[in-house]
Write an enzyme that holds these catalytic residues in place. Sequence first.
Site, PDB file in Angstrom:
ATOM      1  N   ARG A 247      -3.542   1.276   0.254  1.00  0.00           N
ATOM      2  CA  ARG A 247      -2.129   1.219  -0.399  1.00  0.00           C
ATOM      3  C   ARG A 247      -1.156   1.245   0.681  1.00  0.00           C
ATOM      4  O   ARG A 247      -1.369   1.850   1.652  1.00  0.00           O
ATOM      5  CB  ARG A 247      -1.973   2.661  -1.107  1.00  0.00           C
TER       6      ARG A 247
ATOM      7  N   GLU B 178       5.708  -5.587  -2.086  1.00  0.00           N
ATOM      8  CA  GLU B 178       5.277  -6.625  -2.234  1.00  0.00           C
ATOM      9  C   GLU B 178       5.796  -7.839  -3.335  1.00  0.00           C
ATOM     10  O   GLU B 178       6.415  -7.029  -4.098  1.00  0.00           O
ATOM     11  CB  GLU B 178       3.707  -6.375  -2.602  1.00  0.00           C
TER      12      GLU B 178
ATOM     13  N   HIS C  11      -2.887  -9.296  -0.669  1.00  0.00           N
ATOM     14  CA  HIS C  11      -3.130  -8.345  -1.580  1.00  0.00           C
ATOM     15  C   HIS C  11      -4.367  -8.903  -2.526  1.00  0.00           C
ATOM     16  O   HIS C  11      -4.162  -8.855  -3.552  1.00  0.00           O
ATOM     17  CB  HIS C  11      -2.090  -7.671  -2.640  1.00  0.00           C
TER      18      HIS C  11
END
Length: 324
Positions: free
Chosen positions: A235, A264, A283
Amino acid sequence: MTGHIVSFYDLNDITEASLREHLPDLPGLRITEIGPEQDPAAHLDALATATIVLAPLEKERRIGAGLLDAMPRCELVQSVAVGFDGVDHLAAAERGIPVANLPGFNADAVADWTVGSLLFLLRHYAAGHRKVESGGWGPEGLRGRDLAALTVGILGFGNIGRAVARRLDGFGARVVVHDPVPSEPGREYLPLAEAVAASDVLSLHLPLNTATHGLVGDELLARMRRGGYVLNAGRGGVLDEGALVRALDSGQLAGAALDVFEQEPLPADSPLRGRSDVLLNPHTAGVTWDAYHNLRGRLFAKLAAVLTGERPADVVNGVEPRPR
Protein backbone atom coordinates in the site's frame (compact mmCIF):
# COMPACT_ATOMS: atom_id res chain seq x y z
CA MET A 1 -31.04 -16.95 -0.84
CA THR A 2 -32.31 -15.36 -3.97
CA GLY A 3 -31.59 -11.69 -4.09
CA HIS A 4 -30.20 -8.73 -5.93
CA ILE A 5 -26.52 -8.32 -6.81
CA VAL A 6 -25.41 -4.76 -7.55
CA SER A 7 -21.99 -4.51 -9.18
CA PHE A 8 -19.92 -1.32 -9.15
CA TYR A 9 -16.87 -3.26 -10.24
CA ASP A 10 -15.30 -2.32 -13.58
CA LEU A 11 -13.87 -5.38 -15.31
CA ASN A 12 -14.99 -6.41 -18.75
CA ASP A 13 -15.43 -10.11 -18.04
CA ILE A 14 -17.32 -9.69 -14.76
CA THR A 15 -20.68 -8.78 -16.23
CA GLU A 16 -24.27 -9.79 -15.74
CA ALA A 17 -23.80 -12.46 -18.42
CA SER A 18 -20.71 -13.98 -16.82
CA LEU A 19 -22.25 -13.86 -13.35
CA ARG A 20 -25.35 -15.66 -14.54
CA GLU A 21 -23.20 -18.23 -16.34
CA HIS A 22 -21.27 -19.13 -13.20
CA LEU A 23 -23.83 -18.61 -10.43
CA PRO A 24 -26.67 -20.98 -9.49
CA ASP A 25 -29.81 -20.59 -11.57
CA LEU A 26 -31.91 -19.18 -8.75
CA PRO A 27 -35.42 -17.92 -9.43
CA GLY A 28 -35.78 -14.20 -8.96
CA LEU A 29 -32.05 -13.42 -8.89
CA ARG A 30 -31.49 -9.87 -10.11
CA ILE A 31 -28.16 -8.42 -11.25
CA THR A 32 -27.60 -4.70 -11.78
CA GLU A 33 -24.42 -3.35 -13.34
CA ILE A 34 -23.36 0.22 -12.54
CA GLY A 35 -20.75 1.55 -14.99
CA PRO A 36 -17.35 2.91 -13.98
CA GLU A 37 -18.26 6.49 -14.83
CA GLN A 38 -21.45 6.47 -12.76
CA ASP A 39 -21.81 7.79 -9.25
CA PRO A 40 -23.13 5.16 -6.80
CA ALA A 41 -25.19 7.90 -5.14
CA ALA A 42 -27.23 8.15 -8.35
CA HIS A 43 -28.44 4.57 -7.92
CA LEU A 44 -30.20 4.61 -4.56
CA ASP A 45 -33.11 2.68 -6.03
CA ALA A 46 -30.86 -0.29 -6.85
CA LEU A 47 -29.06 -0.09 -3.50
CA ALA A 48 -32.37 -0.11 -1.64
CA THR A 49 -33.00 -3.72 -2.69
CA ALA A 50 -29.40 -4.94 -2.99
CA THR A 51 -28.51 -8.05 -1.00
CA ILE A 52 -24.92 -8.31 -2.31
CA VAL A 53 -22.88 -5.32 -3.51
CA LEU A 54 -19.61 -5.68 -5.42
CA ALA A 55 -17.68 -2.65 -4.22
CA PRO A 56 -15.95 -0.23 -6.59
CA LEU A 57 -12.16 0.00 -6.54
CA GLU A 58 -11.98 3.75 -7.11
CA LYS A 59 -11.71 5.92 -3.99
CA GLU A 60 -13.84 8.53 -5.75
CA ARG A 61 -16.78 6.10 -5.83
CA ARG A 62 -16.25 4.72 -2.33
CA ILE A 63 -19.29 3.34 -0.52
CA GLY A 64 -19.43 5.40 2.64
CA ALA A 65 -21.82 5.70 5.55
CA GLY A 66 -24.49 7.55 3.57
CA LEU A 67 -24.71 4.88 0.89
CA LEU A 68 -24.59 2.11 3.48
CA ASP A 69 -27.67 3.67 5.09
CA ALA A 70 -29.39 3.33 1.71
CA MET A 71 -28.74 -0.44 1.70
CA PRO A 72 -31.14 -1.83 4.36
CA ARG A 73 -31.28 -5.32 2.82
CA CYS A 74 -27.57 -5.73 2.15
CA GLU A 75 -26.09 -8.95 3.54
CA LEU A 76 -22.60 -8.61 2.05
CA VAL A 77 -20.33 -6.02 0.46
CA GLN A 78 -17.77 -7.96 -1.54
CA SER A 79 -14.50 -6.38 -2.62
CA VAL A 80 -13.22 -7.78 -5.89
CA ALA A 81 -9.60 -7.41 -4.78
CA VAL A 82 -7.32 -8.04 -1.83
CA GLY A 83 -7.81 -4.46 -0.69
CA PHE A 84 -11.20 -3.16 0.36
CA ASP A 85 -10.73 0.59 0.07
CA GLY A 86 -13.91 0.85 -1.99
CA VAL A 87 -16.09 0.60 1.11
CA ASP A 88 -15.98 2.10 4.59
CA HIS A 89 -15.70 -1.25 6.37
CA LEU A 90 -15.92 0.30 9.84
CA ALA A 91 -19.16 2.11 9.00
CA ALA A 92 -20.44 -1.14 7.51
CA ALA A 93 -19.62 -2.94 10.76
CA GLU A 94 -21.62 -0.36 12.70
CA ARG A 95 -24.59 -1.21 10.49
CA GLY A 96 -24.11 -4.96 10.75
CA ILE A 97 -23.05 -5.44 7.14
CA PRO A 98 -20.18 -7.87 6.51
CA VAL A 99 -17.41 -6.73 4.18
CA ALA A 100 -15.27 -9.41 2.53
CA ASN A 101 -12.22 -9.35 0.29
CA LEU A 102 -10.49 -11.79 -2.08
CA PRO A 103 -7.16 -12.61 -0.42
CA GLY A 104 -4.45 -14.54 -2.18
CA PHE A 105 -5.73 -14.59 -5.75
CA ASN A 106 -2.70 -12.64 -7.01
CA ALA A 107 -0.13 -13.58 -4.35
CA ASP A 108 2.12 -15.35 -6.85
CA ALA A 109 1.91 -12.48 -9.32
CA VAL A 110 2.86 -9.85 -6.73
CA ALA A 111 5.60 -12.04 -5.26
CA ASP A 112 7.10 -12.62 -8.71
CA TRP A 113 7.12 -8.88 -9.40
CA THR A 114 8.65 -8.13 -6.00
CA VAL A 115 11.59 -10.50 -6.36
CA GLY A 116 12.00 -9.62 -10.04
CA SER A 117 12.16 -5.92 -9.21
CA LEU A 118 14.81 -6.59 -6.57
CA LEU A 119 16.96 -8.44 -9.11
CA PHE A 120 16.39 -5.56 -11.54
CA LEU A 121 17.88 -3.19 -8.97
CA LEU A 122 20.66 -5.44 -7.68
CA ARG A 123 22.01 -6.37 -11.10
CA HIS A 124 21.47 -3.04 -12.91
CA TYR A 125 19.45 -4.56 -15.74
CA ALA A 126 18.38 -1.22 -17.21
CA ALA A 127 21.87 0.27 -17.12
CA GLY A 128 23.36 -2.82 -18.75
CA HIS A 129 20.78 -2.67 -21.52
CA ARG A 130 21.47 1.02 -22.12
CA LYS A 131 25.22 0.37 -22.26
CA VAL A 132 24.90 -2.27 -24.97
CA GLU A 133 22.34 -0.21 -26.90
CA SER A 134 24.74 2.75 -26.94
CA GLY A 135 27.67 0.63 -28.12
CA GLY A 136 29.36 0.17 -24.79
CA TRP A 137 30.65 -3.00 -23.16
CA GLY A 138 32.24 -4.28 -19.97
CA PRO A 139 31.39 -4.33 -16.25
CA GLU A 140 32.21 -0.75 -15.33
CA GLY A 141 29.30 0.74 -13.38
CA LEU A 142 27.40 -2.55 -13.41
CA ARG A 143 28.84 -4.39 -10.44
CA GLY A 144 25.86 -5.54 -8.41
CA ARG A 145 25.03 -7.66 -5.38
CA ASP A 146 24.28 -11.35 -4.87
CA LEU A 147 20.83 -11.90 -3.42
CA ALA A 148 22.24 -14.78 -1.37
CA ALA A 149 24.52 -12.31 0.41
CA LEU A 150 21.67 -10.12 1.62
CA THR A 151 19.13 -10.06 4.42
CA VAL A 152 15.60 -9.22 3.34
CA GLY A 153 13.15 -7.93 5.92
CA ILE A 154 9.53 -8.64 5.06
CA LEU A 155 7.11 -6.32 6.85
CA GLY A 156 3.68 -7.95 6.76
CA PHE A 157 3.55 -11.72 6.39
CA GLY A 158 0.23 -12.55 4.81
CA ASN A 159 -0.29 -14.50 1.61
CA ILE A 160 1.98 -12.26 -0.44
CA GLY A 161 4.69 -11.88 2.18
CA ARG A 162 4.89 -15.65 2.57
CA ALA A 163 5.05 -16.11 -1.21
CA VAL A 164 7.93 -13.62 -1.40
CA ALA A 165 9.75 -15.47 1.37
CA ARG A 166 9.45 -18.81 -0.44
CA ARG A 167 11.05 -17.31 -3.52
CA LEU A 168 13.85 -15.71 -1.50
CA ASP A 169 14.55 -19.05 0.18
CA GLY A 170 15.36 -20.43 -3.26
CA PHE A 171 17.97 -17.70 -3.78
CA GLY A 172 19.59 -18.39 -0.42
CA ALA A 173 18.84 -14.98 1.11
CA ARG A 174 18.34 -14.61 4.84
CA VAL A 175 14.73 -13.67 5.48
CA VAL A 176 13.57 -11.89 8.63
CA VAL A 177 9.93 -11.14 9.27
CA HIS A 178 7.91 -8.61 11.21
CA ASP A 179 4.24 -9.38 11.70
CA PRO A 180 2.05 -9.15 14.82
CA VAL A 181 0.72 -12.68 14.26
CA PRO A 182 3.37 -15.34 13.55
CA SER A 183 1.95 -17.65 10.89
CA GLU A 184 4.80 -19.82 9.67
CA PRO A 185 6.85 -21.97 12.07
CA GLY A 186 10.58 -21.80 11.60
CA ARG A 187 10.65 -18.23 10.29
CA GLU A 188 12.85 -15.64 11.99
CA TYR A 189 10.34 -13.19 13.48
CA LEU A 190 11.71 -9.95 14.91
CA PRO A 191 10.31 -6.75 16.44
CA LEU A 192 9.96 -3.96 13.88
CA ALA A 193 13.10 -1.99 14.78
CA GLU A 194 15.24 -5.13 14.92
CA ALA A 195 13.93 -6.46 11.62
CA VAL A 196 14.68 -3.15 9.90
CA ALA A 197 18.15 -2.85 11.45
CA ALA A 198 19.06 -6.34 10.24
CA SER A 199 17.92 -5.71 6.66
CA ASP A 200 19.68 -4.83 3.43
CA VAL A 201 16.27 -4.90 1.75
CA LEU A 202 12.81 -4.05 3.05
CA SER A 203 9.82 -5.58 1.27
CA LEU A 204 6.56 -3.94 2.35
CA HIS A 205 3.34 -5.96 2.42
CA LEU A 206 1.45 -4.21 5.21
CA PRO A 207 -2.20 -3.17 5.25
CA LEU A 208 -2.85 0.57 5.24
CA ASN A 209 -4.50 1.87 8.40
CA THR A 210 -3.97 4.58 10.97
CA ALA A 211 -1.14 2.62 12.59
CA THR A 212 0.78 1.96 9.37
CA HIS A 213 0.27 5.19 7.45
CA GLY A 214 3.72 6.72 6.96
CA LEU A 215 5.26 4.00 9.12
CA VAL A 216 8.32 3.58 6.92
CA GLY A 217 9.80 7.05 7.21
CA ASP A 218 13.06 8.80 8.08
CA GLU A 219 13.55 7.01 11.40
CA LEU A 220 13.06 3.48 10.12
CA LEU A 221 14.99 4.02 6.89
CA ALA A 222 17.93 5.35 8.90
CA ARG A 223 18.02 2.06 10.82
CA MET A 224 18.62 -0.01 7.69
CA ARG A 225 22.04 -1.13 6.59
CA ARG A 226 23.52 1.62 4.42
CA GLY A 227 23.15 1.12 0.68
CA GLY A 228 19.97 -0.89 1.01
CA TYR A 229 16.78 -1.17 -1.01
CA VAL A 230 13.06 -0.70 -0.43
CA LEU A 231 10.35 -2.58 -2.33
CA ASN A 232 6.70 -1.62 -2.01
CA ALA A 233 4.01 -3.72 -3.66
CA GLY A 234 1.63 -3.36 -0.73
CA ARG A 235 0.00 0.00 0.00
CA GLY A 236 1.42 3.34 -1.06
CA GLY A 237 0.61 5.21 2.13
CA VAL A 238 2.75 2.91 4.28
CA LEU A 239 5.91 4.45 2.81
CA ASP A 240 6.74 8.13 3.37
CA GLU A 241 7.79 9.08 -0.16
CA GLY A 242 9.58 12.24 0.98
CA ALA A 243 11.65 10.21 3.43
CA LEU A 244 12.42 7.72 0.66
CA VAL A 245 13.76 10.48 -1.60
CA ARG A 246 15.90 11.84 1.22
CA ALA A 247 17.34 8.39 1.92
CA LEU A 248 18.15 7.88 -1.76
CA ASP A 249 19.76 11.32 -2.06
CA SER A 250 21.94 10.72 1.01
CA GLY A 251 23.11 7.29 -0.10
CA GLN A 252 21.40 5.56 2.80
CA LEU A 253 19.44 3.69 0.14
CA ALA A 254 20.82 2.52 -3.19
CA GLY A 255 17.46 1.99 -4.83
CA ALA A 256 13.74 1.40 -4.59
CA ALA A 257 11.04 -0.39 -6.58
CA LEU A 258 7.50 0.92 -6.19
CA ASP A 259 4.26 -0.49 -7.53
CA VAL A 260 2.02 1.64 -5.30
CA PHE A 261 2.02 5.28 -4.27
CA GLU A 262 0.46 7.67 -1.79
CA GLN A 263 -1.35 9.36 -4.66
CA GLU A 264 -2.30 7.43 -7.78
CA PRO A 265 -1.67 8.08 -10.60
CA LEU A 266 1.75 9.36 -9.53
CA PRO A 267 1.74 13.17 -9.86
CA ALA A 268 3.72 14.62 -12.75
CA ASP A 269 5.87 16.66 -10.33
CA SER A 270 6.72 13.74 -8.03
CA PRO A 271 10.42 13.74 -7.07
CA LEU A 272 10.36 9.98 -7.63
CA ARG A 273 10.18 10.54 -11.38
CA GLY A 274 13.27 10.70 -13.55
CA ARG A 275 15.56 8.78 -11.19
CA SER A 276 17.81 5.94 -12.33
CA ASP A 277 17.73 4.44 -8.83
CA VAL A 278 13.94 4.00 -8.68
CA LEU A 279 11.80 1.51 -10.61
CA LEU A 280 8.24 2.80 -11.03
CA ASN A 281 5.29 0.56 -11.85
CA PRO A 282 1.62 1.61 -12.34
CA HIS A 283 0.05 -0.56 -9.59
CA THR A 284 0.07 -3.64 -11.80
CA ALA A 285 2.31 -6.04 -9.87
CA GLY A 286 -0.67 -8.34 -9.36
CA VAL A 287 -1.98 -8.09 -12.91
CA THR A 288 -1.37 -11.31 -14.84
CA TRP A 289 -3.66 -13.56 -16.86
CA ASP A 290 -3.28 -16.24 -14.21
CA ALA A 291 -4.14 -13.91 -11.33
CA TYR A 292 -7.20 -12.67 -13.20
CA HIS A 293 -8.33 -16.26 -13.81
CA ASN A 294 -7.95 -16.90 -10.07
CA LEU A 295 -9.90 -13.73 -9.23
CA ARG A 296 -12.85 -14.71 -11.41
CA GLY A 297 -12.96 -18.26 -10.08
CA ARG A 298 -12.82 -17.23 -6.45
CA LEU A 299 -15.38 -14.45 -6.88
CA PHE A 300 -17.90 -16.69 -8.60
CA ALA A 301 -17.40 -19.45 -6.00
CA LYS A 302 -17.84 -17.04 -3.08
CA LEU A 303 -20.97 -15.45 -4.49
CA ALA A 304 -22.47 -18.85 -5.29
CA ALA A 305 -21.81 -20.03 -1.74
CA VAL A 306 -23.51 -17.00 -0.19
CA LEU A 307 -26.46 -17.22 -2.55
CA THR A 308 -27.03 -20.85 -1.58
CA GLY A 309 -27.01 -20.16 2.14
CA GLU A 310 -23.37 -20.41 3.24
CA ARG A 311 -21.70 -17.85 5.47
CA PRO A 312 -19.55 -15.23 3.72
CA ALA A 313 -15.85 -16.09 3.73
CA ASP A 314 -12.92 -13.71 4.30
CA VAL A 315 -14.95 -11.12 6.20
CA VAL A 316 -12.60 -8.28 7.14
CA ASN A 317 -14.72 -6.23 9.53
CA GLY A 318 -15.73 -8.88 12.05
CA VAL A 319 -19.46 -8.83 11.31
CA GLU A 320 -21.47 -12.02 11.68
CA PRO A 321 -24.01 -12.63 8.90
CA ARG A 322 -27.57 -11.63 9.72
CA PRO A 323 -29.90 -14.45 10.74
CA ARG A 324 -32.21 -15.61 7.96
